[in-house]
Design an enzyme around this catalytic site. Structure first.
Site, short mmCIF file in Angstrom:
data_model
loop_
_atom_site.label_atom_id
_atom_site.label_comp_id
_atom_site.label_asym_id
_atom_site.label_seq_id
_atom_site.Cartn_x
_atom_site.Cartn_y
_atom_site.Cartn_z
CB SER A 128 -0.89 -0.01 1.25
OG SER A 128 -1.50 1.25 1.46
CE1 TYR A 152 -3.93 -1.81 5.10
CE2 TYR A 152 -3.47 0.44 4.44
CZ TYR A 152 -3.74 -0.87 4.12
OH TYR A 152 -3.84 -1.24 2.81
#
Length: 319
Positions: A128, A152
């Site tokens: 990501s 995250y």
């Protein structure tokens, strides 16, 4: 010869689209998904139902946290390639339920890569843009020092570190793909473009962070899938990480205006400040273009029109 691909998170947004693309080509796809309720499971079930119309698709409802059950699937299906897309997404939710990120992003990834090690097959996994965190130098290139600002993003960085060690220790070809704000039909309802579209169309307020001054390198789902497909063709002998972005960041205010114009409605704005949000994302695509021959083709206006057209139909079906 038909290649066998194992796709984790096959009922997720990206998993659904890449599964459809591969099923339309010379691939047999085995999907794995826990079908959890992080967002409305109706959408996941709709994606799955669509995939199950293909003869070369089979599905395992499975929690990747269970190593033995994952191993059983590997032994039964004997895939040639693994595309690992399953993860617990969302920056803010990681403050509410961090354990779900440990389970879904670390334990699950470990179980996948350990089975890849035993099978000696190629692994492609989703990372990501969140691994970059707050940066001062743009565009964001793969070789800059990572500085994740969320739990995250940190779990995604750990995935990359684990993949790097496994590749070196066990001589594995592994490709990590850093996705930049993926959007499009069948997208994730927890993402801003989806929530804004839903609320604006229903005359409900939208929460806008940091005075709508943020920009995001929004990347249409077809371009992401093209990057994944090119990764399946790339003969990788070690661990390589690539950005998959659009290289044309969109201001949040511009996105809101586009949605307003589509529905012919004015957004009801509720402004808040947030330290969780990075100011800007912008992918450096030099490496992806040179090695993968990746080239995003979808303009923001075209991609959002496609999404909003799909959403309007989806909304009618679900009400």
């Amino acid at each position: 010869m038909i290649k066998k691909v194992l796709i984790s998170g096959s009922s997720g947004f990206v998993g659904f689209h890449i599964s459809k693309l591969l099923l339309g080509s010379n691939y047999q796809v085995t999907g794995i998904d826990s079908m959890n309720n992080y967002y409305d499971s109706k959408l996941k079930k709709l994606r799955l139902k669509n995939l199950q119309s293909f003869k070369r698709f089979n599905f395992h409802k499975n929690d990747l946290k269970n190593f033995n059950s994952v191993s059983q699937i590997f032994k039964k299906e004997k895939p040639d390639i693994v595309i690992h897309l399953a993860a617990q997404a969302g920056v803010r939710y990681s403050k509410i339920n961090p354990k779900s990120y440990v389970d879904s992003n670390l334990t699950a990834f470990s179980n996948i890569i350990e089975n890849v090690r035993y099978s000696k097959i190629k692994l492609i996994y989703a990372s990501s843009s969140s691994v970059y965190g707050k940066q001062k130098k743009y565009p964001l290139a793969e070789d800059i020092q990572l500085n994740p600002q969320s739990f995250y993003g940190l779990t995604k960085k750990f995935n990359e570190d684990i993949a790097d060690i496994y590749s070196k220790e066990f001589n594995l070809g592994i490709i990590g793909l850093r996705f930049f704000t993926v959007y499009g039909p069948f997208g994730r309802p927890d993402m801003a473009y989806f929530k804004f579209s839903k609320n604006i169309s229903n005359d409900l307020p939208i929460t806008v962070y940091n005075n709508a001054l943020m920009t995001r390198d929004m990347t249409y789902i077809d371009d992401i899938c093209d990057g994944i497909l090119k990764s399946t063709d790339f003969e990788c002998k070690d661990h390589q990480v690539f950005n998959l972005g659009n290289n044309k960041p969109i201001k949040l205010a511009r996105m809101i205006s586009f949605i307003e114009n589509y529905f012919g409605k004015k957004a009801i704005l509720k402004f808040e400040n947030s330290e969780d949000e990075v100011q800007k994302t912008l992918a450096d695509l030099t490496k992806s273009r040179e090695i993968l021959k990746y080239e995003p083709k979808t303009l923001f206006e075209d991609g959002m029109t496609n999404f909003l057209s799909w959403y309007s139909t989806y909304k009618e079906k679900m009400t």
